[in-house]
Design an enzyme around this catalytic site. Structure first.
Site, PDB file in Angstrom:
ATOM      1  CG  HIS A 140      44.104  41.434  44.883  1.00  0.00           C
ATOM      2  ND1 HIS A 140      44.100  42.574  45.646  1.00  0.00           N
ATOM      3  CD2 HIS A 140      45.159  40.682  45.321  1.00  0.00           C
ATOM      4  CE1 HIS A 140      45.096  42.509  46.514  1.00  0.00           C
ATOM      5  NE2 HIS A 140      45.747  41.381  46.335  1.00  0.00           N
ATOM      6  CG  ASP A 184      51.060  44.556  44.376  1.00  0.00           C
ATOM      7  OD1 ASP A 184      51.340  43.576  45.103  1.00  0.00           O
ATOM      8  OD2 ASP A 184      50.029  45.242  44.548  1.00  0.00           O
TER       9      ASP A 184
END
Length: 333
Positions: free
Chosen positions: A187, A257
């Site tokens: 992230h 993702d």
């Protein structure tokens, strides 16, 4: 074949729309969002925490998404892994750590319970199971993994896939080729794992192999580098896609993702889109989009019309998506 007929009825723009999964907006569908769904006809919609209202609101929202394109409805997806990654309260199945301790039959039964719970809302896809093997407690995946032994994790992954499929909730084994050895969170930035293909095959690859053998409908590719394979993040890597397609003989949907994640934030967002497409990804996942949906579709359509991206490459992905949709939504074409 129904898939060919449905494909034949779609123009190029509509085919490109199928390659995108965008985030829902708010907890009740705004009218502008309905208009956008009907105009762009994306392949899927993902619900994240800000989209979770009451049970009734969720059901109504999902029905409206499905109705936005009756010919080829969007998939509605969620990340409901259990444990510390849950979007919905009341999930009858435990988190990954507990699931990993159960015997195979119990793990499969719990996966069925979770699938039944998700199906009651109308969800189509759960972005799970996590097939990452976390060997140490410092792993970013430590709280999200079934265990630290690849063989045992593979067994649980297979049972979770089978249990979900019994109740018609599609799964996505993630995060190929495996985040379990990393301590860096993608992230934020791109982690790195130094395993050769042969080492991977005998260790971190086992759960992905098991998911594929159990019939998992999708594989989600992570933003991490395996420098022994390629210098690109796997989510933008032709090599990663080739390993899935050619070495693991996987011919279902491969998706990225979330492409809005911090790992890729130093790159131009349209370059990220282009590279994911050039790598051969079937579906691109976005919670935050770098531009309006239509702008992104137009950008890719221009590349196809200019000959930079082959139509047959787009069609191959759309066929994989349609195969899943024909089965799942029982489409007649």
């Amino acid at each position: 074949e129904i898939v060919s007929r449905l494909l034949g009825e779609m123009g190029l723009e509509e085919r490109i729309g199928q390659l995108f999964i965008f985030q829902a907006d708010q907890t009740v569908m705004p009218s502008w969002y309905r208009d956008l769904l009907e105009q762009v006809k994306p392949g899927g919609v993902i619900f994240v925490q800000p989209n979770i209202g009451t049970a009734d609101q969720i059901k109504r929202y999902i029905r409206a998404i499905h109705r936005s394109n009756t010919a080829v409805p969007p998939f509605v997806a969620i990340d409901q892994e259990g444990g510390n990654v849950v979007r919905l309260v009341g999930d009858p199945a435990p988190g990954a750590i507990e699931l990993g301790k159960l015997d195979p039959d119990d793990a499969r039964a719990k996966a069925r319970d979770r699938a039944r719970f998700l199906a009651e809302f109308g969800f189509d896809v759960n972005f799970a199971p996590v097939a990452d093997v976390a060997y140490k407690s410092t792993s970013t995946m430590y709280l999200r993994r079934f265990g630290s032994d690849p063989g045992a994790v593979a067994e649980t992954v297979a049972q979770v896939v089978r249990g979900s499929r019994q109740l018609d909730i599609m799964g996505a084994a993630k995060h190929f080729p495996g985040h379990g050895r990393t301590t860096i969170d993608s992230h934020a930035k791109v982690p790195q794992v130094t395993l050769t293909w042969n080492q991977w095959k005998e260790s971190d690859g086992l759960p992905f192999r098991a998911a594929i053998d159990a019939g998992v409908e999708m594989v989600m590719v992570g933003h991490l580098r395996y420098p022994e394979w390629d210098d690109q993040p796997a989510s933008l890597s032709k090599v990663a896609v080739s390993k899935l397609r050619n070495n693991l003989e996987y011919d279902r949907v491969i998706l990225t993702d979330d492409l809005g994640m911090g790992a890729l934030s130093e790159m131009d967002s349209f370059e990220v889109l282009d590279r994911a497409i050039d790598a051969g990804m079937d579906m691109l996942l976005y919670t935050k989009t770098p531009a309006g949906w239509q702008t992104m579709i137009d950008h890719l359509e221009k590349r196809v019309r200019a000959g930079d991206v082959e139509r047959k490459r787009i069609d191959a992905s759309v066929r994989r998506i349609l195969r899943l949709k024909v089965d799942h939504f029982r489409l007649k074409g």
